[in-house]
Design a protein around this motif. Structure first.
Motif, PDB file in Angstrom:
ATOM      1  N   LEU A   1      34.668  35.055  41.514  1.00 33.87           N
ATOM      2  CA  LEU A   1      34.285  36.048  40.515  1.00 33.87           C
ATOM      3  C   LEU A   1      35.429  36.936  40.024  1.00 33.87           C
ATOM      4  O   LEU A   1      35.362  37.446  38.902  1.00 33.87           O
ATOM      5  CB  LEU A   1      33.165  36.935  41.065  1.00 33.87           C
ATOM      6  N   ALA A   2      36.435  37.152  40.837  1.00 31.99           N
ATOM      7  CA  ALA A   2      37.529  38.055  40.449  1.00 31.99           C
ATOM      8  C   ALA A   2      38.534  37.322  39.576  1.00 31.99           C
ATOM      9  O   ALA A   2      39.487  36.733  40.062  1.00 31.99           O
ATOM     10  CB  ALA A   2      38.204  38.629  41.691  1.00 31.99           C
TER      11      ALA A   2
ATOM     12  N   ARG B   1      38.301  43.139  43.386  1.00 28.88           N
ATOM     13  CA  ARG B   1      38.098  42.254  44.532  1.00 28.88           C
ATOM     14  C   ARG B   1      37.355  42.967  45.663  1.00 28.88           C
ATOM     15  O   ARG B   1      36.436  42.405  46.261  1.00 28.88           O
ATOM     16  CB  ARG B   1      39.440  41.704  45.024  1.00 28.88           C
ATOM     17  N   ALA B   2      37.749  44.199  45.948  1.00 29.52           N
ATOM     18  CA  ALA B   2      37.104  44.952  47.029  1.00 29.52           C
ATOM     19  C   ALA B   2      35.646  45.269  46.696  1.00 29.52           C
ATOM     20  O   ALA B   2      34.778  45.205  47.581  1.00 29.52           O
ATOM     21  CB  ALA B   2      37.875  46.242  47.300  1.00 29.52           C
ATOM     22  N   THR B   3      35.356  45.574  45.455  1.00 28.68           N
ATOM     23  CA  THR B   3      33.978  45.883  45.060  1.00 28.68           C
ATOM     24  C   THR B   3      33.102  44.642  45.158  1.00 28.68           C
ATOM     25  O   THR B   3      31.955  44.713  45.603  1.00 28.68           O
ATOM     26  CB  THR B   3      33.934  46.486  43.640  1.00 28.68           C
ATOM     27  N   ILE B   4      33.625  43.490  44.754  1.00 32.18           N
ATOM     28  CA  ILE B   4      32.873  42.240  44.909  1.00 32.18           C
ATOM     29  C   ILE B   4      32.608  41.996  46.391  1.00 32.18           C
ATOM     30  O   ILE B   4      31.480  41.688  46.787  1.00 32.18           O
ATOM     31  CB  ILE B   4      33.630  41.044  44.289  1.00 32.18           C
TER      32      ILE B   4
ATOM     33  N   ALA C   1      41.593  37.276  48.283  1.00 34.85           N
ATOM     34  CA  ALA C   1      40.153  37.404  48.518  1.00 34.85           C
ATOM     35  C   ALA C   1      39.869  37.724  49.983  1.00 34.85           C
ATOM     36  O   ALA C   1      39.069  38.615  50.288  1.00 34.85           O
ATOM     37  CB  ALA C   1      39.437  36.112  48.097  1.00 34.85           C
ATOM     38  N   LEU C   2      40.528  37.017  50.890  1.00 34.83           N
ATOM     39  CA  LEU C   2      40.354  37.297  52.317  1.00 34.83           C
ATOM     40  C   LEU C   2      40.797  38.719  52.660  1.00 34.83           C
ATOM     41  O   LEU C   2      40.124  39.433  53.424  1.00 34.83           O
ATOM     42  CB  LEU C   2      41.150  36.305  53.163  1.00 34.83           C
ATOM     43  N   ASP C   3      41.910  39.153  52.081  1.00 35.04           N
ATOM     44  CA  ASP C   3      42.410  40.507  52.341  1.00 35.04           C
ATOM     45  C   ASP C   3      41.406  41.561  51.886  1.00 35.04           C
ATOM     46  O   ASP C   3      41.191  42.561  52.562  1.00 35.04           O
ATOM     47  CB  ASP C   3      43.751  40.735  51.646  1.00 35.04           C
ATOM     48  N   ALA C   4      40.789  41.351  50.727  1.00 33.72           N
ATOM     49  CA  ALA C   4      39.802  42.304  50.225  1.00 33.72           C
ATOM     50  C   ALA C   4      38.582  42.360  51.142  1.00 33.72           C
ATOM     51  O   ALA C   4      38.088  43.452  51.474  1.00 33.72           O
ATOM     52  CB  ALA C   4      39.378  41.935  48.805  1.00 33.72           C
TER      53      ALA C   4
ATOM     54  N   ASP D   1      33.731  42.258  33.359  1.00 33.86           N
ATOM     55  CA  ASP D   1      32.512  41.595  32.881  1.00 33.86           C
ATOM     56  C   ASP D   1      31.507  41.364  34.009  1.00 33.86           C
ATOM     57  O   ASP D   1      30.696  40.455  33.945  1.00 33.86           O
ATOM     58  CB  ASP D   1      32.852  40.284  32.181  1.00 33.86           C
ATOM     59  N   LEU D   2      31.560  42.222  35.033  1.00 31.20           N
ATOM     60  CA  LEU D   2      30.634  42.094  36.168  1.00 31.20           C
ATOM     61  C   LEU D   2      29.831  43.369  36.359  1.00 31.20           C
ATOM     62  O   LEU D   2      30.393  44.473  36.338  1.00 31.20           O
ATOM     63  CB  LEU D   2      31.413  41.803  37.462  1.00 31.20           C
TER      64      LEU D   2
END
Length: 163
Positions: free
Chosen positions: A60-61, A69-72, A109-112, A156-157
């Protein structure tokens, strides 16, 4: 630590690094020595919250934005916590690996996910932090009344708190 243990850790580490390097190579799609496309095992099941949340972040990011990324990651983890289960994301992981996989984006993504899960990063404002569903605004679902009440929109999310 004994010499035997040191050697064992070294061998396991080398095998893991070599195996992961081959598994996460950026080629599209991966092939084995005979040139056949590499397929995930048919019975593969992945229900790790970390891996499945990272997959959602990876998918998604589309912008290079840490907050996004953190919010997702926060919303996806909230959803898992609320439902009490993590859906099997093996098919999504297999698809991501087969389509121009980026190990750099995967690590981001893993870091977030890790930062949010450990509490070392707090998502704000509260409307974003409480969200448990992520809805791309380019989908038909985006016209639903729930999304219309979204208090958190990034790019756009829409990040929505659904009960």
């Amino acid at each position: 630590m004994s010499l035997l243990q040191s050697s064992l850790y070294l061998v396991v580490g080398a095998c893991t690094a070599t195996g992961l390097g081959a598994f996460f190579s950026p080629s599209s799609p991966s092939t084995d020595e005979s040139g056949q496309a590499v397929r995930a095992p048919a019975a593969l099941v992945i229900t790790s919250p970390r891996i499945c949340a990272a997959l959602e972040v990876y998918t998604l990011a589309t912008e290079n934005d840490w907050g996004l990324r953190a919010t997702i990651a926060q919303a996806v983890l909230n959803g898992y916590n609320e439902t009490g289960r993590v859906p099997d994301c093996a098919a999504g992981v297999s698809a991501a690996l087969a389509n121009d996989f980026s190990s750099y984006r995967w690590q981001l993504a893993l870091d977030a996910v890790d930062a949010v899960a450990s509490g070392s990063y707090s998502v704000s404002p509260d409307a974003c932090a409480r969200a448990n569903t992520v809805v791309p605004l380019s989908t038909e679902v985006a016209t639903s009344p729930v999304v219309a009440r979204a208090r958190c929109v990034i790019y756009d999310l829409a990040f929505v708190e659904v009960h």
